[in-house]
Design a protein around this motif. Sequence first.
Motif, PDB file in Angstrom:
ATOM      1  N   ALA A 276      53.771  38.462  45.695  1.00 54.03           N
ATOM      2  CA  ALA A 276      53.850  37.695  44.445  1.00 54.03           C
ATOM      3  C   ALA A 276      54.074  36.229  44.794  1.00 54.03           C
ATOM      4  N   LEU A 277      53.359  35.358  44.118  1.00 51.35           N
ATOM      5  CA  LEU A 277      53.467  33.933  44.432  1.00 51.35           C
ATOM      6  C   LEU A 277      54.415  33.243  43.459  1.00 51.35           C
ATOM      7  N   LEU A 278      55.129  32.259  43.968  1.00 55.09           N
ATOM      8  CA  LEU A 278      55.954  31.424  43.095  1.00 55.09           C
ATOM      9  C   LEU A 278      55.033  30.727  42.093  1.00 55.09           C
ATOM     10  N   PRO A 279      55.569  30.417  40.896  1.00 54.62           N
ATOM     11  CA  PRO A 279      54.689  29.925  39.814  1.00 54.62           C
ATOM     12  C   PRO A 279      53.796  28.749  40.203  1.00 54.62           C
ATOM     13  N   TYR A 280      54.274  27.839  41.039  1.00 56.20           N
ATOM     14  CA  TYR A 280      53.447  26.653  41.324  1.00 56.20           C
ATOM     15  C   TYR A 280      52.212  26.989  42.161  1.00 56.20           C
ATOM     16  N   LEU A 281      52.197  28.192  42.752  1.00 57.26           N
ATOM     17  CA  LEU A 281      51.041  28.632  43.548  1.00 57.26           C
ATOM     18  C   LEU A 281      50.286  29.797  42.901  1.00 57.26           C
TER      19      LEU A 281
ATOM     20  N   ARG B 174      62.552  27.674  49.665  1.00 57.15           N
ATOM     21  CA  ARG B 174      63.538  27.902  50.718  1.00 57.15           C
ATOM     22  C   ARG B 174      63.863  29.389  50.742  1.00 57.15           C
ATOM     23  N   LYS B 175      64.270  29.856  51.888  1.00 55.89           N
ATOM     24  CA  LYS B 175      64.613  31.272  52.021  1.00 55.89           C
ATOM     25  C   LYS B 175      65.631  31.417  53.135  1.00 55.89           C
ATOM     26  N   ASP B 179      67.764  36.512  52.359  1.00 51.95           N
ATOM     27  CA  ASP B 179      67.096  36.594  51.048  1.00 51.95           C
ATOM     28  C   ASP B 179      65.857  37.471  51.142  1.00 51.95           C
ATOM     29  N   PRO B 180      65.599  38.276  50.095  1.00 47.93           N
ATOM     30  CA  PRO B 180      64.413  39.136  50.137  1.00 47.93           C
ATOM     31  C   PRO B 180      63.105  38.350  49.992  1.00 47.93           C
ATOM     32  N   ALA B 181      63.148  37.231  49.315  1.00 48.12           N
ATOM     33  CA  ALA B 181      61.927  36.444  49.094  1.00 48.12           C
ATOM     34  C   ALA B 181      62.332  34.986  48.926  1.00 48.12           C
ATOM     35  N   PRO B 182      61.403  34.068  49.134  1.00 47.27           N
ATOM     36  CA  PRO B 182      61.750  32.659  48.948  1.00 47.27           C
ATOM     37  C   PRO B 182      62.026  32.336  47.482  1.00 47.27           C
ATOM     38  N   VAL B 183      62.859  31.327  47.270  1.00 44.28           N
ATOM     39  CA  VAL B 183      63.075  30.810  45.918  1.00 44.28           C
ATOM     40  C   VAL B 183      62.597  29.369  45.880  1.00 44.28           C
ATOM     41  N   PHE B 184      62.395  28.871  44.649  1.00 41.53           N
ATOM     42  CA  PHE B 184      61.880  27.523  44.471  1.00 41.53           C
ATOM     43  C   PHE B 184      62.910  26.675  43.742  1.00 41.53           C
TER      44      PHE B 184
END
Lengths: 406, 406
Positions: A276-281, B174-175, B179-184
């Motif tokens: 799953a991609l962060l919203p900006y991507l 950043r992660k 952390d299970p996945a990166p956050v923005f």
Amino acid sequence: MPEPTPLALPEGHPFGPHNLPYGVFSPGDAPRRVGVRLGDHVLDAGALAAELGSPHTALLTGPTLNPLLAAGRPVWSEVRAALTTWVTDPAHQAAVERHAHPLAEVSLHLPFEVGDYVDFYASEHHASNVGRIFRPDAPTPLTPNWKHLPIGYHGRSGTVVVSGTDVVRPSGQRKAPADPAPVFGPSVKLDIEAEVGFVVGVGSERGRAVPLEAYRDHVFGLCLLNDWSARDIQAWEYVPLGPFLGKSFATSVSAWVTPLEALETARVVPPARDEALLPYLDDSSAEPGGYDLRISVEINGEVVSEPPFTTMYWTAAQMLAQTTVNGASLRTGDLYGSGTVSGAEVGQCGSLLELTWNGERPLELGSGGRSFLEDGDEVVLRAWAPGAQGVPVGLGEVRGTVVPRT
Amino acid sequence: MPEPTPLALPEGHPFGPHNLPYGVFSPGDAPRRVGVRLGDHVLDAGALAAELGSPHTALLTGPTLNPLLAAGRPVWSEVRAALTTWVTDPAHQAAVERHAHPLAEVSLHLPFEVGDYVDFYASEHHASNVGRIFRPDAPTPLTPNWKHLPIGYHGRSGTVVVSGTDVVRPSGQRKAPADPAPVFGPSVKLDIEAEVGFVVGVGSERGRAVPLEAYRDHVFGLCLLNDWSARDIQAWEYVPLGPFLGKSFATSVSAWVTPLEALETARVVPPARDEALLPYLDDSSAEPGGYDLRISVEINGEVVSEPPFTTMYWTAAQMLAQTTVNGASLRTGDLYGSGTVSGAEVGQCGSLLELTWNGERPLELGSGGRSFLEDGDEVVLRAWAPGAQGVPVGLGEVRGTVVPRT
């Protein structure tokens, strides 16, 4: 039946009126001016625009494409529409012919003044192959970040050169793992990277991100790009701050920049995303962000690979969003490369590193066995995209010959 | 006794006639012009040169220093000699005063148009500290290549800004390892890097290396540089291709470029080399390549560190030789940074990453505890070098305030 005119093109010519890429040329020693390719001719766009009274003449007089790039998408469309009319309407045929130069009689130059040059790493197949070769002990070939963001780094904009420029073999340090100390000399693992480059037209403000959907307001067009690479220099230098001298000696781009508008019919949906991609991507609900570009890599006239751009995991819009998400500004003339285009098959890899598996399986060419490039080797990248009614849209070639340092 | 003139300086002023750094200024909304700093005034160098009939007036009229930079070392010396005469000979006092503007009444601009920006990593203490923090499981803090070549990478030249420009806090992924996945979001580890920048005057040809001994024919002068860094963004993105968004949002340089000629008295021998160097980097028989620059780092008016540039392992001449040894060309306006300057002691580190050991040991400041920078924090880098007769040579400060993205 009337004589065919000098500019009459055979059916389906890849540089027909549906294409019209932009470049910078000079006839003989005359000053550089903006050209538009039509078949095997270059139209002097500024002179034609002046004769036909275009309001955009000043953008087309050279010596670079930068003024046109900076003018923005509405103007890009107007200029393209005008050019299309001029080259297709018989009323303008005489004027067009007056300002057409045979390609063979002009010099082609770097088409734009390069701002920052960023190179990405957007092919999953390429990144996986490189991981296996350079980091055989790592738990997975891809680093943990790879599917969360398009990885990129800055390259050297001062050594971006136009197709046709000789590439001087770089010297530098190299050290095989078993060597007690590094040695110095000409690179013995000189390689290519077949890439697509994206040319930024409209800049952006520092502190503001450019969202995915603004991609076509900022990017003017694309070119072919050969990111020459010295693998031995790169392997020794690149930890921890990334590639530097292994890449900075030369990056070749095609003399022609194909406007995005000419590639509308080539847009495709990129591969399915595994994370799953962060919203900006996240482009899952966006217009198709990939391009169906069929690339070929020739060494000394022999095709050694046919990388398919459809396989690229990250899109040009995502790369642009990534570049600016931290607030970095864009400038007219910024260039970003896709990274090596490699498909899933051996014959679809865009680098010799992959094609020969770091030299373990040399290519057998008519010009001899090749693990990496020899002095005198000529590399040509070509590409085309499907256009309307099955007519291909040709991209400008990237040609370069390896020469020894004198 | 005559009245002291407006330009009379106290004994030992660090911006006296022995210094004379160059910048670009505008009085009010007037066009940008080349300025020379004298005390707390800016001399309009072009106007003064024109009035006094200098043959080099055209190099001093702005809007950037690039024409002067490109002119080459003999001209640099002639211009500096003329300026020295003008500001010290009473015969020219009236002219000098006519073209002097109080610093407080002008705007200062980015002094040169930046070509390529390269950042090095030349402090052994800094590189060792970063290795310990970012790669705690590695067998040694320094990578195996570190003492064989100055490691560098390209940064973003389009976001080099002049001292005084606000720095917008970058956002990005950043992660943390767990952390299970990166956050923005906005960076929570915004840092500085106190560096010295070197400004290339005379370019070089592609395919040719610039040897150590040609350093002063190519490099015009130096500036102070703050390579703002988002450590959380950097830690997640930088493997395998190096820093990108963690650095590309802003790099601040001083408004003043100090010519190398002003720093002759500050030259020192660099630290002893632990590994034999390949000939192109071997400076054991060269003139001293280090500089005795005393840097201070202030946060909200409080000095938090005093990095000594004498401790830098690699010299500016070695960095230049490294940049070009593969045949990469130089352009006027190329900028290269030394990398963070850190000494052996805790209070000599040029980054908060080191000063707080990645946030484990926050600084206690009057403005509160600081692991990394808060919005509103103002950072000022200052530096000076010993000059003749004990008079310090001041470098221009680098000032920047962190602001949130709006």
